[in-house]
Scaffold this active site. Structure first.
Site, short mmCIF file in Angstrom:
data_model
loop_
_atom_site.label_atom_id
_atom_site.label_comp_id
_atom_site.label_asym_id
_atom_site.label_seq_id
_atom_site.Cartn_x
_atom_site.Cartn_y
_atom_site.Cartn_z
N ASP A 8 5.98 -7.15 -10.80
CA ASP A 8 6.49 -7.50 -9.48
C ASP A 8 7.59 -8.53 -9.65
O ASP A 8 7.38 -9.59 -10.27
CB ASP A 8 5.37 -8.07 -8.61
CG ASP A 8 4.37 -7.01 -8.18
OD1 ASP A 8 4.58 -5.83 -8.53
OD2 ASP A 8 3.38 -7.36 -7.51
N ASP A 129 0.51 1.00 2.19
CA ASP A 129 -0.11 -0.32 2.05
C ASP A 129 -0.90 -0.59 3.32
O ASP A 129 -0.31 -0.71 4.40
CB ASP A 129 0.97 -1.39 1.85
CG ASP A 129 1.88 -1.05 0.66
OD1 ASP A 129 1.39 -0.43 -0.29
OD2 ASP A 129 3.07 -1.42 0.71
#
Length: 252
Positions: A8, A129
């Site tokens: 990330d 998500d």
């Protein structure tokens, strides 16, 4: 079953967030390319990369870091974060990224997903998500009224390569994958599903090897790899023993 190590990117560094909160970032490596190389040397066969700044700003921000990762390894890469239009999709795929993940765009502009999946076969994934079953967008800053299942079914016949299903409530907290919700999604659609959010230890890998979860195409590991709770060698050996060489199914 593929185990994807996560990189990330925030401000050019490799970080992990807690539940997607940008102010809850822990820097694990200031050199994402070196981290990618380390994952390759550990035996992983895919990389999962997210441009976190891009997810919030709606356009690529950590491009140089992504390109450095690409140059540092031979691993295939799936990339998400800030990919909201066909030009950006084409740009990344032309640079050699193997698969782009569309999250916010899947909610805001489903036609874009369908067009991209048609133009770039096997190269477009949908990131779903979910917070309490509802889909979050804009870097998880907003929660829509659409359920994860509704969104997945929208693309059932679009030619999407995979769905990456993240349980936001668990992300970065090392509380274990929400495999029941992810398996339920995989049972409901024909699209391959990848579990994400909360993978904590070798126990999660053991669960992934249970027959009821064999329909899942993979899982994403982040913080557990960085802080040493999950040994890559042990994890990959378990998956290999259950599913074959490093879990590669040949679907990609």
């Amino acid at each position: 079953m593929i185990l994807f190590p996560a990189i990330d990117l925030k401000d050019g560094q490799c970080v992990r967030l807690r539940q997607g909160e940008m102010d809850q970032a822990t820097v694990f490596n200031a050199d994402p390319a070196a981290q990618a190389k380390a994952f390759e040397e550990q035996g992983f066969e895919w990389l999962h990369v997210v441009d976190l700044n891009g997810a919030f700003e709606g356009k690529p921000v950590n491009g140089p870091a992504v390109e450095a990762i690409f140059d540092a390894t031979h691993l295939p890469i799936q990339l998400g974060g800030g990919i909201r239009d066909l030009d950006t999709i084409a740009m990344w795929l032309e640079k050699g990224i193997d698969r782009v993940i569309l999250g916010t765009a899947a909610v805001r502009d489903p036609d874009l997903v369908c067009e991209a999946a048609r133009d770039f076969p096997n190269c477009v994934a949908v990131g779903i998500d979910a917070r309490d079953g509802k889909v979050a967008i804009e870097g998880w800053a907003e929660t829509s009224q659409m359920t994860a299942l509704d969104l997945a079914r929208r693309f059932e016949d679009a030619g999407v390569a995979a769905i990456v299903h993240t349980d936001i409530a668990r992300d970065g907290l090392l509380e274990g994958l929400n495999l029941d919700a992810t398996a339920a999604l995989a049972d409901a659609v024909a699209i391959p599903v990848i579990a994400s959010g909360g993978l904590a230890s070798i126990d999660d890998i053991r669960r992934l090897c249970e027959p009821r979860y064999e329909k899942l195409d993979g899982a994403i590991a982040g913080r557990a790899l960085y802080d040493g709770r999950l040994d890559p060698k042990d994890a990959l050996a378990l998956i290999s023993a259950r599913y074959g060489h490093h879990g590669v199914t040949g679907q990609y």
